[in-house]
Design a protein around this motif. Sequence first.
Motif, mmCIF file in Angstrom:
data_model
loop_
_atom_site.group_PDB
_atom_site.id
_atom_site.type_symbol
_atom_site.label_atom_id
_atom_site.label_comp_id
_atom_site.label_asym_id
_atom_site.label_seq_id
_atom_site.Cartn_x
_atom_site.Cartn_y
_atom_site.Cartn_z
ATOM 1 N N GLY A 227 0.405 2.121 3.772
ATOM 2 C CA GLY A 227 0.841 0.830 3.253
ATOM 3 C C GLY A 227 1.708 1.017 2.031
ATOM 4 N N GLY A 228 2.316 -0.068 1.562
ATOM 5 C CA GLY A 228 3.258 0.032 0.461
ATOM 6 C C GLY A 228 2.930 -0.853 -0.717
ATOM 7 N N ASN A 229 1.684 -1.322 -0.827
ATOM 8 C CA ASN A 229 1.310 -2.154 -1.979
ATOM 9 C C ASN A 229 0.660 -1.291 -3.066
ATOM 10 N N THR A 230 0.278 -1.913 -4.176
ATOM 11 C CA THR A 230 -0.320 -1.151 -5.271
ATOM 12 C C THR A 230 -1.671 -0.551 -4.891
ATOM 13 N N ASP A 231 -2.331 -1.121 -3.909
ATOM 14 C CA ASP A 231 -3.595 -0.564 -3.442
ATOM 15 C C ASP A 231 -3.374 0.847 -2.908
ATOM 16 N N PHE A 232 -2.356 1.017 -2.077
ATOM 17 C CA PHE A 232 -2.076 2.341 -1.517
ATOM 18 C C PHE A 232 -1.506 3.285 -2.566
ATOM 19 N N MET A 233 -0.706 2.762 -3.493
ATOM 20 C CA MET A 233 -0.212 3.594 -4.588
ATOM 21 C C MET A 233 -1.379 4.091 -5.441
ATOM 22 N N ASN A 234 -2.292 3.191 -5.764
ATOM 23 C CA ASN A 234 -3.471 3.540 -6.558
ATOM 24 C C ASN A 234 -4.278 4.635 -5.879
ATOM 25 N N MET A 235 -4.376 4.569 -4.541
ATOM 26 C CA MET A 235 -5.218 5.527 -3.811
ATOM 27 C C MET A 235 -4.554 6.879 -3.612
ATOM 28 N N LEU A 236 -3.313 7.062 -4.118
ATOM 29 C CA LEU A 236 -2.720 8.404 -4.121
ATOM 30 C C LEU A 236 -3.500 9.334 -5.044
ATOM 31 N N ASN A 237 -4.207 8.752 -5.999
ATOM 32 C CA ASN A 237 -5.128 9.528 -6.835
ATOM 33 C C ASN A 237 -6.417 9.702 -6.043
ATOM 34 N N ARG A 238 -6.539 10.839 -5.373
ATOM 35 C CA ARG A 238 -7.642 11.044 -4.441
ATOM 36 C C ARG A 238 -9.002 11.040 -5.127
ATOM 37 N N SER A 239 -9.031 11.267 -6.437
ATOM 38 C CA SER A 239 -10.311 11.263 -7.147
ATOM 39 C C SER A 239 -10.939 9.864 -7.179
ATOM 40 N N ARG A 240 -10.136 8.827 -6.877
ATOM 41 C CA ARG A 240 -10.642 7.460 -6.883
ATOM 42 C C ARG A 240 -11.172 7.034 -5.512
ATOM 43 N N LEU A 241 -11.141 7.957 -4.547
ATOM 44 C CA LEU A 241 -11.365 7.555 -3.153
ATOM 45 C C LEU A 241 -12.762 7.812 -2.596
ATOM 46 N N SER A 242 -13.633 8.439 -3.364
ATOM 47 C CA SER A 242 -14.908 8.853 -2.765
ATOM 48 C C SER A 242 -15.697 7.658 -2.212
ATOM 49 N N SER A 243 -15.798 6.579 -2.991
ATOM 50 C CA SER A 243 -16.566 5.428 -2.511
ATOM 51 C C SER A 243 -15.833 4.702 -1.389
ATOM 52 N N LYS A 244 -14.489 4.699 -1.425
ATOM 53 C CA LYS A 244 -13.709 4.055 -0.359
ATOM 54 C C LYS A 244 -13.943 4.764 0.967
ATOM 55 N N LYS A 245 -13.856 6.095 0.962
ATOM 56 C CA LYS A 245 -14.072 6.850 2.199
ATOM 57 C C LYS A 245 -15.499 6.678 2.697
ATOM 58 N N GLU A 246 -16.454 6.684 1.761
ATOM 59 C CA GLU A 246 -17.851 6.497 2.163
ATOM 60 C C GLU A 246 -18.049 5.127 2.794
ATOM 61 N N SER A 247 -17.461 4.108 2.177
ATOM 62 C CA SER A 247 -17.621 2.740 2.665
ATOM 63 C C SER A 247 -17.036 2.586 4.068
ATOM 64 N N LYS A 248 -15.789 3.035 4.257
ATOM 65 C CA LYS A 248 -15.131 2.874 5.560
ATOM 66 C C LYS A 248 -15.790 3.734 6.632
ATOM 67 N N THR A 249 -16.179 4.965 6.257
ATOM 68 C CA THR A 249 -16.797 5.866 7.235
ATOM 69 C C THR A 249 -18.155 5.344 7.670
ATOM 70 N N GLU A 250 -18.961 4.896 6.708
ATOM 71 C CA GLU A 250 -20.292 4.395 7.033
ATOM 72 C C GLU A 250 -20.220 3.130 7.880
ATOM 73 N N ALA A 251 -19.189 2.315 7.667
ATOM 74 C CA ALA A 251 -19.026 1.099 8.463
ATOM 75 C C ALA A 251 -18.893 1.431 9.946
ATOM 76 N N VAL A 252 -18.239 2.545 10.258
ATOM 77 C CA VAL A 252 -18.083 2.960 11.657
ATOM 78 C C VAL A 252 -19.307 3.740 12.132
ATOM 79 N N GLN A 253 -19.780 4.684 11.311
ATOM 80 C CA GLN A 253 -20.952 5.485 11.692
ATOM 81 C C GLN A 253 -22.157 4.598 12.015
ATOM 82 N N SER A 254 -22.293 3.481 11.297
ATOM 83 C CA SER A 254 -23.482 2.644 11.438
ATOM 84 C C SER A 254 -23.597 1.978 12.797
#
Length: 367
Positions: A227-254
């Motif tokens: 994507g091209g909004n500030t959300d995707f720009m912000n997430m280029l800092n991978r150190s901010r992504l741990s909870s995002k990846k956990e949230s999205k992954t768990e939503a599917v795993q569940s």
Amino acid sequence: MEKIKLAVVGVGNCASSLIQGIEYYKGKNPEEAIGLMNWEIGGYKPSDIEVVAAFDIDKRKVGLEVSEAIFAPPNCTIVFCDSLPKTGVKVSMGKVLDGFSDHMKNYDEPYTFVLSDVPEPSKEDVVKILKESGTTILINYLPVGSEEATCFYAECAVDAGVAFINCIPVFIASNPLWAEKFKQKNIPIIGDDIKAQVGATITHRTLTDLFKKRGVKIERTYQINTGGNTDFMNMLNRSRLSSKKESKTEAVQSVMGERLEDENIHIGPSDYVPWQKDNKVAFIRMEGKLFGDVPMNLELRLSVEDSPNSAGVSIDAIRCCQLALNNQKGGVLYSPSAYFMKHPPQQFTDDEAYRMTNEFIAGQRQE
């Protein structure tokens, strides 16, 4: 019936779509109201929501009327309602904390956040604004990775006695310690990390559930988003992504019949593409085996305008929260959280969560 008094943290694209939508559906009837999951909840229509306070840290928004600030840079979502009345509500300076990632200083101003030099508020300042504005619900739209800032505003909500809707992947409703704080004050909370109306996660969950019900064994899957909004720009800092990846992954795993090993499932943002603006493109691949152990795979490309996609869910979450306030129900609202959020305190299938939320709206379910 009084208006629902809403305060917004983060006047970005999601807030823009929500506030445009409140005005857009004014004067429409149910037959004309395309894009809503519920026209009315507890007697409340979308136009019964009123924004009475807002917080942001961008110098192009702080001090502006909310009706103007939602169209200020770096917001880039689609404008589907450009004639918003002025209400006299201005954007207040917010608390920065970890809501701003340093790497965003490396981008041109039209695309990134520009910090305001207005003094930051204390917790007492924010609580005072919430109380004086008559806020009943505070909705959190801070950038992904804003752990400290989200906790700050959650604490403000508790102290001000207002309900809290946490739309980002910082775990508040799904954290037992925070959940208990809201329960003790009998304040409703819905969270965490909002699902889109028809987005990558809900689509991935639905397909996963379909495979399970049709007897297909899933062996590997990925979901990659750009994507091209500030959300995707912000997430280029991978150190901010741990909870995002956990949230999205768990939503599917569940919703898997059998959980996949970590190496066989990858879900998360991939890259920032400036020209996409608020358009999000998701690529989903699922590999499995069907009758006779015969292999099959599915590939899907989904393109959606990201922020309106979330606003269609927020507008229902807000009204469910107000319904709980009216009925003096505090603590985690488990049914709406399971239906509206990726990382609720308790996961259910989407069919179950849909039924439970309808029962909650009808007053047939105790949370």
